[in-house]
Design an enzyme around this catalytic site. Sequence first.
Site, PDB file in Angstrom:
ATOM      1  N   ALA A  29       0.875  -1.185   0.000  1.00  0.00           N
ATOM      2  CA  ALA A  29       0.000   0.000   0.000  1.00  0.00           C
ATOM      3  C   ALA A  29       0.909   1.231   0.000  1.00  0.00           C
ATOM      4  O   ALA A  29       0.797   2.123   0.856  1.00  0.00           O
ATOM      5  CB  ALA A  29      -0.961  -0.008   1.183  1.00  0.00           C
ATOM      6  N   LEU A  30       1.800   1.255  -0.964  1.00  0.00           N
ATOM      7  CA  LEU A  30       2.885   2.241  -0.965  1.00  0.00           C
ATOM      8  C   LEU A  30       2.356   3.664  -1.143  1.00  0.00           C
ATOM      9  O   LEU A  30       1.432   3.911  -1.906  1.00  0.00           O
ATOM     10  CB  LEU A  30       3.877   1.914  -2.094  1.00  0.00           C
ATOM     11  CG  LEU A  30       4.515   0.514  -2.033  1.00  0.00           C
ATOM     12  CD1 LEU A  30       5.474   0.317  -3.203  1.00  0.00           C
ATOM     13  CD2 LEU A  30       5.227   0.276  -0.710  1.00  0.00           C
ATOM     14  N   GLY A  33       5.651   8.315   1.424  1.00  0.00           N
ATOM     15  CA  GLY A  33       6.638   8.038   2.468  1.00  0.00           C
ATOM     16  C   GLY A  33       7.559   6.906   2.017  1.00  0.00           C
ATOM     17  O   GLY A  33       8.789   7.008   2.100  1.00  0.00           O
ATOM     18  N   HIS A  34       6.936   5.826   1.489  1.00  0.00           N
ATOM     19  CA  HIS A  34       7.745   4.706   0.986  1.00  0.00           C
ATOM     20  C   HIS A  34       8.602   5.175  -0.188  1.00  0.00           C
ATOM     21  O   HIS A  34       9.773   4.793  -0.312  1.00  0.00           O
ATOM     22  CB  HIS A  34       6.847   3.562   0.491  1.00  0.00           C
ATOM     23  CG  HIS A  34       6.000   2.947   1.558  1.00  0.00           C
ATOM     24  ND1 HIS A  34       4.637   3.066   1.598  1.00  0.00           N
ATOM     25  CD2 HIS A  34       6.334   2.180   2.625  1.00  0.00           C
ATOM     26  CE1 HIS A  34       4.155   2.418   2.639  1.00  0.00           C
ATOM     27  NE2 HIS A  34       5.161   1.865   3.282  1.00  0.00           N
ATOM     28  N   LYS A 146       9.141   7.704  11.294  1.00  0.00           N
ATOM     29  CA  LYS A 146       7.781   7.734  11.846  1.00  0.00           C
ATOM     30  C   LYS A 146       7.592   6.573  12.823  1.00  0.00           C
ATOM     31  O   LYS A 146       6.992   6.727  13.870  1.00  0.00           O
ATOM     32  CB  LYS A 146       6.740   7.656  10.736  1.00  0.00           C
ATOM     33  CG  LYS A 146       5.351   7.705  11.290  1.00  0.00           C
ATOM     34  CD  LYS A 146       4.363   7.919  10.190  1.00  0.00           C
ATOM     35  CE  LYS A 146       3.023   7.360  10.560  1.00  0.00           C
ATOM     36  NZ  LYS A 146       3.036   5.906  10.747  1.00  0.00           N
ATOM     37  N   ILE A 173       7.480  11.771   6.128  1.00  0.00           N
ATOM     38  CA  ILE A 173       6.855  12.515   5.027  1.00  0.00           C
ATOM     39  C   ILE A 173       5.404  12.809   5.415  1.00  0.00           C
ATOM     40  O   ILE A 173       4.696  11.929   5.908  1.00  0.00           O
ATOM     41  CB  ILE A 173       6.908  11.718   3.697  1.00  0.00           C
ATOM     42  CG1 ILE A 173       8.347  11.305   3.365  1.00  0.00           C
ATOM     43  CG2 ILE A 173       6.290  12.503   2.553  1.00  0.00           C
ATOM     44  CD1 ILE A 173       9.323  12.446   3.119  1.00  0.00           C
TER      45      ILE A 173
END
Length: 274
Positions: A29-30, A33-34, A146, A173
């Site tokens: 579920a990119l 942030g990824h 995070k 992010i």
Amino acid sequence: MRVVRTIDALQEAKKNLSGSIGFVPTMGALHKGHLSLIQQAKKENECVIVSIFVNPTQFLEGEDLESYPRKEEADIKICELAGVDVLFMPNVDQIYEKDELSMGAPAIRGYILEGEKRPGHFDGMLQVVMKLLNLSGAQKAYFGKKDAQQLALVTQMAKTYFMEVQIVPCDIIRDENGLALSSRNVYLNDEEKYRALSLSKSLKRATKYIMSGELDTEVIKSEMLEVLKEADMVEYVAIVDREFNNLKKIEIGNTILLVAARVGKPRLIDNLWI
Ligand code: PAF
């Protein structure tokens, strides 16, 4: 990009890679942030391997293992466009044996804050990260700040087991309103999304106080809790040093402010490194 689903296929694909490998482990579920982890890995290495594996051992009974967002097609496209060399998407049988060795998170750091709210979560997380790091053969692996406690524990694991991989911390992010990106944000409706901003707002309020010279962590925590009244349930507000020891006074350059709260269905976490 090679998409591989078995360990044999991964080992085969790695034979075609030359130069340093950067590794980004994910549960899919990119989001952006990824993507920022992948971009940093691309900048610092000749090749990049990404894994997508929703790891059952880090979910507790009653958590969202079954409903955890899965977006295989979109994820493959994102990795392709980002220039990933190998995307590893194993199923559970590839990763786990029936009678496994178990990994234990440290008794204190692994069982406070997130570890206290989700007992056993870090055991499963470390277990899979150890496997994935070994499989990737990477020199550097990228983890978001995070999940600050996860990052600290993975760094500790690499040190404890004399692993040669370097764990690289990457910045949080946020969306345009300040909400820290998370795959679980898809559970939020618009009204909840607005109230979810109370997490980042509480960190902003803390920054304002610290910048004006207030270093007493109790005062700062109570200011954060005021802002967090918009959340449905605050699970914790903590101010710790980089080793996760509680602090009475803010230590500039050695402090992490952490918050976890429920807004609607998901529990959300956010933090700020000072
Ligand atoms: O942060 C995550 O997405 C997961 O905890 C990780 C590191 C991929 C291990 O399953």
